[in-house]
Every structure is written in structure tokens, then in C-alpha cells.
Design an enzyme around this catalytic site. Sequence first.
Site, PDB file in Angstrom:
ATOM      1  N   HIS A   1      53.028 -14.623 -76.766  1.00 19.39           N
ATOM      2  CA  HIS A   1      52.170 -15.236 -77.783  1.00 19.39           C
ATOM      3  C   HIS A   1      51.950 -16.721 -77.632  1.00 19.39           C
ATOM      4  O   HIS A   1      51.210 -17.312 -78.413  1.00 19.39           O
ATOM      5  CB  HIS A   1      52.754 -15.008 -79.180  1.00 19.39           C
TER       6      HIS A   1
ATOM      7  N   LYS B   1      45.843 -23.229 -91.680  1.00 16.17           N
ATOM      8  CA  LYS B   1      46.720 -22.657 -90.646  1.00 16.17           C
ATOM      9  C   LYS B   1      48.016 -23.452 -90.691  1.00 16.17           C
ATOM     10  O   LYS B   1      48.085 -24.482 -91.366  1.00 16.17           O
ATOM     11  CB  LYS B   1      46.077 -22.754 -89.263  1.00 16.17           C
ATOM     12  N   ARG B   2      49.059 -22.982 -89.981  1.00 15.89           N
ATOM     13  CA  ARG B   2      50.280 -23.774 -89.943  1.00 15.89           C
ATOM     14  C   ARG B   2      49.959 -25.191 -89.466  1.00 15.89           C
ATOM     15  O   ARG B   2      49.048 -25.404 -88.660  1.00 15.89           O
ATOM     16  CB  ARG B   2      51.290 -23.121 -88.991  1.00 15.89           C
TER      17      ARG B   2
ATOM     18  N   LYS C   1      47.576 -28.100 -83.188  1.00 14.77           N
ATOM     19  CA  LYS C   1      46.427 -27.619 -83.950  1.00 14.77           C
ATOM     20  C   LYS C   1      45.551 -28.777 -84.446  1.00 14.77           C
ATOM     21  O   LYS C   1      44.445 -28.579 -84.936  1.00 14.77           O
ATOM     22  CB  LYS C   1      46.894 -26.752 -85.127  1.00 14.77           C
TER      23      LYS C   1
ATOM     24  N   THR D   1      43.703 -16.252 -84.866  1.00 14.53           N
ATOM     25  CA  THR D   1      43.079 -15.113 -85.525  1.00 14.53           C
ATOM     26  C   THR D   1      42.349 -15.588 -86.783  1.00 14.53           C
ATOM     27  O   THR D   1      41.425 -14.920 -87.246  1.00 14.53           O
ATOM     28  CB  THR D   1      44.116 -14.043 -85.919  1.00 14.53           C
TER      29      THR D   1
ATOM     30  N   LYS E   1      38.703 -14.378 -88.710  1.00 18.06           N
ATOM     31  CA  LYS E   1      38.516 -14.067 -90.132  1.00 18.06           C
ATOM     32  C   LYS E   1      37.379 -14.911 -90.718  1.00 18.06           C
ATOM     33  O   LYS E   1      36.576 -14.425 -91.517  1.00 18.06           O
ATOM     34  CB  LYS E   1      39.807 -14.325 -90.909  1.00 18.06           C
TER      35      LYS E   1
HETATM   36  C1  LIG Z   1      45.344 -15.442 -90.120  1.00 23.25           C
HETATM   37  C2  LIG Z   1      46.472 -16.196 -90.684  1.00 23.25           C
HETATM   38  C3  LIG Z   1      47.126 -17.160 -89.908  1.00 23.25           C
HETATM   39  C4  LIG Z   1      46.712 -17.500 -88.496  1.00 23.25           C
HETATM   40  O1  LIG Z   1      45.768 -18.529 -88.534  1.00 23.25           O
HETATM   41  P1  LIG Z   1      45.354 -19.347 -87.214  1.00 23.25           P
HETATM   42  O2  LIG Z   1      44.177 -20.129 -87.695  1.00 23.25           O
HETATM   43  O3  LIG Z   1      44.984 -18.336 -86.183  1.00 23.25           O
HETATM   44  O4  LIG Z   1      46.507 -20.184 -86.843  1.00 23.25           O
HETATM   45  C5  LIG Z   1      48.174 -17.865 -90.471  1.00 23.25           C
HETATM   46  N1  LIG Z   1      48.578 -17.624 -91.742  1.00 23.25           N
HETATM   47  C6  LIG Z   1      47.959 -16.706 -92.507  1.00 23.25           C
HETATM   48  C7  LIG Z   1      48.439 -16.500 -93.901  1.00 23.25           C
HETATM   49  C8  LIG Z   1      46.903 -15.956 -92.010  1.00 23.25           C
HETATM   50  O5  LIG Z   1      46.318 -15.041 -92.796  1.00 23.25           O
END
Ligand SMILES: *Cc1c(COP(=O)(O)O)cnc(C)c1O
Length: 814
Positions: free
Chosen positions: A356, A544-545, A550, A652, A656
Amino acid sequence: MFSNKESFKQAYLKKLMEGEGITAEEATHWDKFSALVGLLKEKMSYHKAMNTISISQGKQIYYFSLEFLIGKLLLNYLVNFKIEGLVREGLSELNINLDDLLEQESDPGLGNGGLGRLAACFLDSMAFLGIEGHGNGIRYKYGLFEQKIVCGNQVEVADNWLKNGYPWEMRKYNKAVIVKFKGNVRVEYHEGETVFHHENYEQVLAVPYDVPIMSYDNPMYINNLRLWSAEAVSGELDLTSFNRGEFNQATSYKSEVEAISYILYPDDSGRSGRELRLKQEYFFVAAGLGSIVRSYKKKNNTCSLQDFSRRVAIHINDTHPVLCIPELMRILIDEERIGWDEAWNITVNTISFTNHTVLPEALEKWPIDLVKSLLPRIYMIIEEIDRRFKEDLTRKFLDDQEVVHNTQIFRDGYVWMANLAIIGSSSVNGVARLHTKILKNEVFKEYYRIFGYKFSNKTNGVNHRRFLLAANPKMSGLITEAIGPNWKEDAEELKKLKKFKDDHSFLEQIAKVKYENKCRLAEKVRSKQGLVLDPSSIFDVQVKRVHAYKRQLLNVLKIMHLYNQAIDDPESLTGSQTFIFGGKAAPGYHYAKVVIKLINALSQKIEQDPNVNQKLKVVFIENFNVSQGELIYPAADISEQISTASKEASGTGNMKFMMNGALTLGTLDGANVEINEAVGKENIFIFGLNADQVLDYTRNGGYKPWDEYHANPDIRRCVDHLRSGFFDNLGEEFRVLYDSLLIYNDEFFVLKDFQSYLEMHAKLQKLYLNRDAWNRISLINIAESGIFSSDRTIRDYADWIWKIRYRTVANLTF
Ligand SMILES: *Cc1c(COP(=O)(O)O)cnc(C)c1O
């Protein structure tokens, strides 16, 4: 499931009475919620009992993951059973509001972010596709901390998600497994055979809690998420000490054991090299494999494991479950008395591995001495795997010291878990095409020479039924009206939306739904945090985190620049913009916490400035989790995917956002590359260095952030804000960010990408004024998002890794 509203109402009232012994009038919201969950569970087990056909021909897939970020289940299951409307109306006639019940459910925080959420999307898609695929993980008593913002700082609050109980789970005490730690191994030679006895170990009881996984329109396939909880073995309680009144000693065993499943480690893409973490890893591996072997024998009515790999596939999500390899070897050799070579064949053919991340600090390694003392027999097996691998390797690569050195499992006093994973599995996959290429050519290039045939790409996906169908009911309704309902089963059908790309009135409807979703989010943020958002402004979102790679810092510098512009020339900003941030920082990650502080400081600074606060707004949404995401993704106009190219394995969140019609502003990193291909370059907003350029700088040097600083007055002004009086007296706090850019050579190329980022962002601002053009791009993003459904990802895994059949569009009603 229910033939009509009346039969639902009757069944529900009966459940409420028998479960809680109360009437609808006396029951609390919680009672009513539990009763509804209880009723669904009952219906599910009825369907399960009727399930006699298996399309995957009995091959069982077990997905091992230390994290499952499943989100709330109730609404999704109502949608999946297609009974949301019926249940809502039925309850309403009983004077119960379904939304009140949905509020009661806790959002289990059993994961950190993308990796755990991926595991949850996979469970849904496996169930949807009729694959007998089950999750194996840990039932942490405390999930990922809840984030509060106090005076601009992140404060962590324990996530006591089980405080009222969790009605979805079923405790299965009769399926518990004993897991053994520490002790020593006695080797015995017996009639020409070597036999290993693990002695003087400490025992832990692993008790499973099962959560049913039920996907869309497929009540025949109810899969299982098995989460293990650590408990004391009752016989081991030290009663003598207890009777002598030495309570501490008697209870210390108990608390030491329970610590194993007490809490999720809160580090995303980072190391947490603590003994307890290693215990967690072995605990859920040994418990999971123990129960798999037991049920394999029962199901196949056999006591031999010779055919194991034909009927069982074990997938390991990152290296956290990699001890599956030596543990399966241990079972085969020590318990089943199978010889090494045959055991090795079975093991390798059973196990597949997903990598990953390429961040070096996230490559898992454990001190040799720790593995040796905590897991003595497992350690011996890893040693033997290493010995045989090297023996084989030196024969083939005698001359190539680099290959020999870089592929050893033991190096510099550590056990390297990814190395064990690659050697001991039949398949190694990356999670986006670019990421897989980097694995082959950089991170694991020596392994790629040896085991080229093991490597492949399986681009991530997300559950479009959760993140579009259920999370965005208005858009879903509009889509179904336009192209019919089949996209729910076959996300590729979304392509049919493209025929509306020049239909002005349809584009206006998309915009209207987006606006309503922005209002929905605004209302939520107002009620929870008291912040006011303007839904007619552009919602520019990065959730995101929080992590240096990032580059939330890049986003902040951009907003500072817009602020500076507005100060200089109040006419320079056209429309008004709301910058939305959300995301947790690992509690020990100082840099990330300072970034959160910076976002909040900038938010306040802008809010207090009457010259700009009509045009710009910055908000930090507390406690980003799956439930928040379900409100945020559908409300975004702009999706910020701005990681340094080559650093984000896939992402991911990007998918979304796309599927909900946001426009991507991003780098050519992770799956953004594939989004770019899917929508075409006119429909995505790409800036910055590409991965090759970044890797080239990293290898050969030559990047000088001071050059960027001196050459560009806009950059200089923003960066100087980090240490001047711009933020009153916070300058010292932000010094660490300033230093990361200019003293520590800007490892993530923030300043390098700054100018092109500003330009792309300006282009988007301008585009927003052309409503039809914007809405058309939004539509195309939705239309082309089908390949990012996790249904497609799971079909790829099934075809190429697990080699099993699944439901197809042709036999959907099967
Ligand atoms: C989809 C999702 C992530 C991943 O987000 P990235 O933008 O790909 O880092 C992290 N936390 C939650 C709660 C998510 O639903």
C-alpha cells in the site's frame, strides 16, 4: 424481505416487545434502533439458511486486515435490501422517525483511513459479486480517537464506540481459539523426524465477534466480518495469588491480555514499532488461521490439508498480517506433520499480498530479538524460510551482490516484513498503475527480477453504492431517472450519462443537486460546530489524513496567496470561495498537528478581516470519518488531490469525489493518473512535477527551494507569513513548517509546485463562472467513474489472484 408495510410494522413491534420488553411508547431511540437491527439480523439469517448454491464453487476468500473502516451499516443495509422507503413509512406510522434511529448507530473507527476503508469496500463488493469472502480483523475496544479542535489545536478523545453495545455483532464464544506467546521451543528427534514442541508459553483466548456483510440486491450472499477480541483463559487466572489477597498480580495477567485488543494504533503510513503492535499482528493472524483450518476440515469433511490452497485463499492487506506465512507453515509442519517442501507449496499458493505504500518509513520491520522472544517458533520458521531462499538465490544470482543483499528477510538487526511477504506469497500487487510501476522499478526492483511473474497491478476502487447511491440520494434519483437503475449493479452504466452532456436543463439539475448537498453539509456543520458556510460559494475541499506528503501545507499557502491578493486588490477575487479541510493527525506527529493549527489560525485571521471575509472562508471540519465523508464528498465542487507525485499509492478519496461530480485539482499521482485517462485532460486540472521528475530529483539532487523562494515574490510573501507577525504571536509555532521548506530542503516539493498550482486553481475559479461548462465537466466525471467502483477491483482480484468465479451482469438475477 417484508412483503409490505403492515408486515414490517408487525414484525418490528414484536421485535421491540420481545427484545426490550417494552412498547413503542416506552422505548428510547436506542431501543428502537437496536430492535430494527435485531429484526434485520433475523431476516438475514433466514436468507443465509436458504443459501445452498455457491457460485465461487466453495472456494473461500479470507481478507486479513488490521483495519476495517466499515462506517455505519443500517442505512446501507436498508438501501441494499431496497426497503428504505417501506421502513421509513412504516416507522413513521408508528410515530418513529428513521433518521433518529440512524443517528443512534456508532461509526466504528476500526481503521485509520484509506487502507481500512478499502478493506470495507472490498467486503461489500465480494458480497455483491457472490464471492464467499470474509474479513478477519481485530475488535478494538477503542477505535481511532475522536478529534476535537480546541483553540485551533487537535485534541484526541477516546473513541468508546462500544459503550452502548454494538447490535450488529454476534459473539461466538464456542468458536474461540487459543493463541500462544513467548516460551521456548524444544526440538526432539524422533524416528528420523524432527519434532518441535512449543513450551512454557503464555495463552490468550481469542473470541470472535461476527458482523454480517450484506450487499445490494443479493440476500443469498451474506458474508462475515470476523473481529477478534482478546480475553484471559479462565484457567490461567492466578487464583492462589488472588486468594492470598495479591489482587494486583492476579489481575495483571488479565489486563495484559486484554491490552492486545484494547486500541487501534493511530498511525497512518507510519511505524509504530512497539511490542504490543506485534502482539496484535500475531494475535489476529493465529486466531484467524486457527478458525479457518478448523472450518476447512469440517466443511470439506477431511482431516488433511493437502488441498487447502485450492479451496482457501488468504489475502493480506499490507504487511500487517504477514505472519500468516510462518503461522500457516507452523500449522502444516508442527500440527499436520507435513514436510517442509509440501507445506511451503501450500502456503505460497494460498497467500497473496497487497502493498500500500512506498514511503520508506512505512515499510514494516521488527527487531530480531523481539520476534525471537515473543514468537520463538515463528521466528525459527522465518529463519528457515530465509535460509532456503538465500540458498536458492545464490545459486541463481551468484554474481549479483545487490540482489542478494536487498532481498534478505534479516537485515541490520531487523526482520523486514515486506520481504517475507513477497517471498512467501504467490501474488504481489500494487494499488494503482503508477504505484505498481514504482514497486517494480524502484522499491522492489530486485524482487521483480527474481519473481517477475508475481507482480501485478490492481487499481483500487470504492463502493459506489455507499458513496453515491446511499450518500447522495438526490443525485442517485436524478441518475436513475435519466439512465435507469442498472448502474447500481453495473457502475459502467454510468457512461450512459454522457448523452446528456449538452442538455442544458439536465446540467442545471445536476447543479441544483450539488447546491442542495452543499446546503445539507452547511446545516450539519452549523449544528455541530456553529460555523456558517455559504452554499453559493465554491466548496474547495481537502479531506484526508494530515501528512506532509499529502501537502495540506501547499493548499494553505495557496489560500494565503489569495488573501494577499485580496488585500492588494479587492477586485481581484471574482466569486466567493469556501476552503474546507478535514482529517486527523497521528497523535505523535508534531508536523501534522502544526498544520492543523495553521489551518485554524488562517481561518480565524480571514474571518476577522472585513475586507476579505465575504470572499474567502476557511473551515476545518472536526473528526473526519466515514459518516462525515458521506456528507462532504457529495457537497464538493473541487477535489484537492495534491500529493507529491510518486508518494500517494492510489488514493480513494479522489474516486469518491469524482463519482459525486467534483472536479479534480491534482497532481499526476496514484490513481489521479487513471482518473485523468478516464475523463480526458480537458476534464481534470493537473499541475506540478510528475513522478519521474520527483524521482529524478530525489536520486540526483539539484532541487533548491531557496531558488524558488527568491525567484517568486508571491511565494516569498506567503512563506514569510509562517515566521513573521502575520499570525500575531504564533510565529514560533509555525517555524517547524518554515524550516521544513527552507532549512530541510522541502522534501515534498511544495515550493516547486506552488506556481503551477496557483495557475490551475485560477483556471478553475474562472471556469466556475461558466455554469454550463462546469456542470458538463461535473457530469463527465460522474459518467466516467464506473471503473473506480470496487466491484471492478474485486473482479480483477477474482480473475487474476484468487482465480474464482463470481456473478456477472448476465447472471445478476441468478
Ligand atoms: C476514503 C477515505 C479516506 C481516504 O482518503 P484519501 O483522500 O484517499 O487519502 C480516508 N478516510 C476516510 C474516512 C475515508 O472515507
